[in-house]
Design a protein around this motif. Sequence first.
Motif, PDB file in Angstrom:
ATOM      1  N   ILE A 156     -23.471 -40.996  -9.769  1.00 21.97           N
ATOM      2  CA  ILE A 156     -24.752 -40.870 -10.475  1.00 21.97           C
ATOM      3  C   ILE A 156     -25.011 -42.125 -11.300  1.00 21.97           C
ATOM      4  O   ILE A 156     -26.123 -42.658 -11.309  1.00 21.97           O
ATOM      5  N   PHE A 157     -23.979 -42.616 -11.974  1.00 21.80           N
ATOM      6  CA  PHE A 157     -24.137 -43.855 -12.740  1.00 21.80           C
ATOM      7  C   PHE A 157     -24.386 -45.052 -11.820  1.00 21.80           C
ATOM      8  O   PHE A 157     -25.163 -45.954 -12.162  1.00 21.80           O
ATOM      9  N   ILE A 158     -23.755 -45.076 -10.654  1.00 21.59           N
ATOM     10  CA  ILE A 158     -23.998 -46.147  -9.683  1.00 21.59           C
ATOM     11  C   ILE A 158     -25.450 -46.125  -9.224  1.00 21.59           C
ATOM     12  O   ILE A 158     -26.104 -47.171  -9.122  1.00 21.59           O
ATOM     13  N   ALA A 159     -25.984 -44.932  -8.963  1.00 19.21           N
ATOM     14  CA  ALA A 159     -27.373 -44.815  -8.542  1.00 19.21           C
ATOM     15  C   ALA A 159     -28.314 -45.269  -9.661  1.00 19.21           C
ATOM     16  O   ALA A 159     -29.366 -45.863  -9.392  1.00 19.21           O
ATOM     17  N   SER A 160     -27.932 -45.012 -10.899  1.00 16.15           N
ATOM     18  CA  SER A 160     -28.747 -45.483 -12.025  1.00 16.15           C
ATOM     19  C   SER A 160     -28.756 -47.005 -12.101  1.00 16.15           C
ATOM     20  O   SER A 160     -29.788 -47.610 -12.384  1.00 16.15           O
ATOM     21  N   ILE A 161     -27.622 -47.613 -11.849  1.00 16.54           N
ATOM     22  CA  ILE A 161     -27.547 -49.076 -11.861  1.00 16.54           C
ATOM     23  C   ILE A 161     -28.378 -49.659 -10.722  1.00 16.54           C
ATOM     24  O   ILE A 161     -29.077 -50.663 -10.898  1.00 16.54           O
TER      25      ILE A 161
END
Length: 182
Positions: A156-161
């Motif tokens: 989820i954090f990767i997708a945010s980045i």
Amino acid sequence: MESGIQKMEALLRLTALSMLVLTAFLVGFDSQRNVVFYIEKKASFQDLRALVGLVYIDSLAAAYNLLQLSCSSFSAWCKGRSLQSCTYVAWLRFVLDQAAVYVVFAGHLAATEHSLLVVTGEENFQWVKWCNKYTQFCFQIGGSLLCGFVSSVAMIFIASISAFNLFRLYFPTNFMHLKPKS
């Protein structure tokens, strides 16, 4: 700042990759034999279709994250390229990261739901509780599902980045900067 974002993305991808591989191995190699009424029975991940799907999903997601890690960094590729080609690559990475997050999270939720039915049983379908007889199997599946949800959070954090990297191309000069007080 850009170097810090790249390092954070690489660290998150490594975390997600290791947790996905760990989940796939824990589920894939989980089995337990037990003697019930003089008959030896075996509980395996292959008895639950959601767990079989989870192994495939986690393996593909780990391969995707490994591929993203092995590719050159996005900003280094964009230097010297046109803004339009960078935008296409950013959109592709954004869509693929979003799809990976949704598929991995849905796979883990389906496996968790199926595993809860195994834990609690269902009298209407005459499903017995497995965890009374196969405790090691259930604990290992539970631990692997926990690792899987850690990988989902990292993704989820990767997708945010990747969303940040995409949308800053549309506002390159002052994206995510606070306005000065007047």
